[in-house]
Scaffold this active site. Structure first.
Site: not given
Ligand code: NAD
Length: 254
Positions: A142, A155
């Site tokens: 992130s 986080y």
């Molecule tokens: P999301 O909530 O759609 O996806 C997160 C995924 O992680 C989901 O599929 C969830 O089921 C899975 N997950 C959660 N706990 C788990 C576990 N214990 N074991 C296996 N899977 C698990 O959100 P996203 O935005 O797609 O997030 C994906 C990644 O991107 C994350 O690491 C998040 O921190 C990072 N991220 C997202 C953003 C954003 O703005 N969306 C920004 C920076 C970083």
């Protein structure tokens, strides 16, 4: 096709950015292992694997549990005989003022975002070393691997840990030709941001901070992941790729 016949594990791949990456990898010819962690998502994840084609499969597993990760790795090797690419995408966030945050919340975030990356990277790298020929590890960290965010101490601490884990692994795994890199997204339109996306005022406020003037999309993150997972990225290791529409370069307006 950049990833023809490569075997690629994407954790948390049934939603948001992970889904975007899994979809792009399959379009590039990869055999994708979709990891998901909740039994309620069984049908959706299996249907997604069928839609992706290329022998893709869906495997349930909680990345914060070593035993689950070991089981997944055995299933992957049993099915495909190898693993070429591991994407540590699964992640959670909990918003809480620092003075009110509980041990349980801290452990939960660290369990998925840090221990999960450790377990998956270690078992993936062990398999890559065993089979020979190198491999790719990509962490979805992130912009908060570097930039503080009030209310999200666990986080930010977890993503900072992933930044340093990636840098160390890049050095330790270079002799085995395993590339290790991070992708640091800014604000991407996924379920993790549902509260902001569903609130027009909060959404407008968030967009004001982004020079590009909009949220990013999962496929825009996936495009960089596809490059990092490909042979074209052979000499790229130990780096973070920021995908944020200029967010971290924005200076607060006075
Ligand atoms: P999301 O909530 O759609 O996806 C997160 C995924 O992680 C989901 O599929 C969830 O089921 C899975 N997950 C959660 N706990 C788990 C576990 N214990 N074991 C296996 N899977 C698990 O959100 P996203 O935005 O797609 O997030 C994906 C990644 O991107 C994350 O690491 C998040 O921190 C990072 N991220 C997202 C953003 C954003 O703005 N969306 C920004 C920076 C970083």
């Amino acid at each position: 096709m950049k990833l023809q016949d490569k075997v690629a594990l994407v954790t948390g791949a049934n939603s948001g950015i992970g889904k975007g990456i899994a979809t792009r990898f399959a379009a590039e010819g990869a055999r994708v292992v979709i990891n998901y962690h909740s039994p309620k998502d069984d049908q959706q994840a299996q249907a997604m694997a069928r839609d992706l084609g290329h022998d893709s499969i869906a495997l349930i597993g909680d990345v914060s549990k070593r035993t689950n990760v070991q089981r997944m790795m055995s299933q992957i090797v049993e099915r495909f005989g190898r693993l070429d690419i591991a994407v540590n995408n699964a992640g959670i966030e909990i918003k809480k003022p620092f003075l009110e945050a509980t041990d349980e919340e801290w452990d939960r975030v660290m369990g998925v975002n840090v221990s999960g990356v450790f377990y998956v990277s270690q078992s993936a790298a062990s398999q890559m070393v065993k089979q020979g020929g190198g491999g790719k590890i990509i962490n979805i960290s992130s912009v908060h691997e570097d930039i503080p965010f009030s209310g999200y101490t666990s986080y930010c601490a977890s993503k900072g840990a992933v930044r340093m884990m990636m840098r160390n692994l890049a050095i330790e795994l270079a002799p085995y030709r395993i590339n290790v890199n991070n992708i640091a997204p800014g604000a991407i339109a996924t379920p993790i941001n549902r509260a902001v996306l569903d609130d027009p005022n909060a959404k407008e406020q968030a967009i004001e901070e982004i020079p590009w003037g909009r949220f990013g999309q999962p496929d825009e993150v996936a495009a960089v992941a596809a490059f990092l997972a490909s042979d074209e990225a052979q000499y790229v290791t130990g780096s973070t790729y920021t995908i944020d529409g200029g967010l971290v370069r924005q200076v607060t307006k006075y």
